[in-house]
Design an enzyme around this catalytic site. Structure first.
Site: not given
Ligand code: ASP
Length: 424
Positions: A94, A170-171, A247
């Site tokens: 992202t 980020t995942d 996360k």
């Protein structure tokens, strides 16, 4: 009406008025980015359009009230201008994304140079050199991607980088952070950073995260870390150790948390100061050491009540080289799984136990089940996160085939993944 991408226009629709900059639009539709940062799309047939300023004149117009925030930032004290050399490696995610107006979905399109152009403040912090490693969403990464990335990081440090920033989705950022932590002993900071909201959204966290990451990249924290928003406000970022981070939320900007450890520290976005909370490796304390190698055929298996032991058998029979189990509570699976743990261990397939509680430490010495699991060969993962345990297992199996050595390395703290006493 003649207008082009970048022009500033007014759109009137049923008495309502919208002003904004023309974005890439599909035939018969027009999309504008308004001052608020939000985008709006209209069917050309139903609106009246007036050109207010051509693209050329409009170049200095602010989106998202950024003139205001630029002024605030100008007043902030920058770190003394020594200008460290920082390599910024873009992998996608992202933070490198914008809306694809063809599909309406977010796609990875920005390069490191685009990020630098979009966040000019970065250039005040360090001298940057950008490189695009990939343009993928992090769900598409694998152990080969981690190794390719590690090679580039090591090459950059070898050739003089004082710090490395990796922009990343980020995942799966915590997997990459753990992989780099095991593969590289670093004399300089290696910082992973991402964003939860893409650059074209008013609530985007990309600029603050990138600025905080740059401040960590020139700091004395010579570790692999993840730097992301610490709260939902724009006040500070947390610096998480690469083997202790996870996360924990699908969309909040403060999604990343240190588990079973305090964060290494925080970066105050307003004062640009870094405060640390725990011991960390200092810049230059360790020479650069690269230990690549990852065994991809490992699995992380979550135990659920009533789960068929045949699940484990599948991995044993299908050539898997190592298993991490996410057990319940202190680290348990049902007694029906224990013979399969024994079978794996006999076949020299290490079985590491972690907890689906995430917080806390494995202790298979309290209940009968745990004792029996240990007798069957299970290795306690201590207070290591399940994902970090998996990456560690892959890395250990990439270093040696000697089963006893594998077991002893799995029990050892290699890169801060096992803490002697859990600090949080
Ligand atoms: N799916 C995206 C990724 O991990 C999400 C993000 O970047 O935040 O690449």
């Amino acid at each position: 009406m003649e207008f082009k991408q970048g022009d500033w226009i007014r759109i009137e629709k049923k008495g309502a008025v919208f002003e904004g900059q023309v974005m890439p639009s599909m035939e018969e539709y027009i999309t504008i980015k308004m001052k608020s940062g939000y985008n709006a799309g209209f069917s050309m047939n139903s609106v009246q359009i007036t050109l207010l300023e051509s693209k050329e004149k409009n170049a200095n117009r602010s989106i998202k009230g950024c003139e205001e925030c630029k002024k605030t930032r100008e007043k902030l004290p920058w770190p003394e201008k020594k200008l460290h050399k920082v390599a910024i490696l873009s992998t996608g995610g992202t933070i490198a994304s914008k809306i694809d107006y063809r599909t309406g979905a977010v796609t990875s399109q920005f390069t490191a140079d685009d990020i630098l152009a979009a966040i000019p403040e970065l250039r005040e912090i360090a001298d940057f050199k950008g490189k695009v490693i990939s343009s993928i969403l992090s769900e598409n990464m694998n152990s080969e991607s981690w190794q390719n990335l590690a090679h580039v990081v090591v090459e950059e440090i070898h050739t003089g980088a004082d710090g490395v920033i990796i922009t990343h989705g980020t995942d799966t950022m915590m997997y990459t952070a753990a992989a780099l932590s095991f593969m590289i002993e670093t004399p300089v900071p290696i910082v992973l950073v991402g964003s939860q909201r893409s650059a074209d959204r008013p609530s985007s966290d990309n600029s603050m995260n990138a600025i905080c990451a740059a401040l960590v990249a020139i700091s004395d924290i010579a570790e692999v870390s993840v730097v992301m928003h610490g709260t939902t406000s724009d006040d500070f970022c947390e610096i998480h150790r690469g083997t202790k981070v996870r996360k924990m939320h699908s969309s909040r900007r403060d999604a990343f948390k240190s588990i079973n450890s305090l964060p290494i520290g925080v970066v105050d976005y307003n004062t640009r100061e870094i405060k640390t909370f725990i011991d960390y490796t200092k810049r230059g304390e360790k020479p650069l050491k690269f230990k690549p190698g990852m065994e991809p055929k490992c699995a992380l298996v979550k135990f659920i009540p009533g789960a068929d032991p045949a699940v484990l058998n599948f991995y044993i029979e299908n050539g898997y080289k190592g298993l991490v189990l996410e057990g319940t509570g202190l680290g348990h699976v049902s007694t029906t799984w224990i013979p399969l743990i024994r079978k794996a261990t006999y076949a020299k397939i290490p079985v590491v136990i972690t907890s689906q509680c995430l917080s806390g430490r494995i202790c298979d010495r309290v209940y009968d089940t745990g004792y029996d699991m240990i007798k069957a060969g299970a290795i306690e993962g201590e207070d290591t996160l399940p994902e970090t345990s998996l990456v560690k297992l892959m890395w250990v199996l990439g270093q040696t085939n000697d089963f006893d050595k594998v077991v002893s390395m799995l029990r050892e703290d290699i890169s801060g993944e096992i803490t002697e006493s859990t600090q949080k």
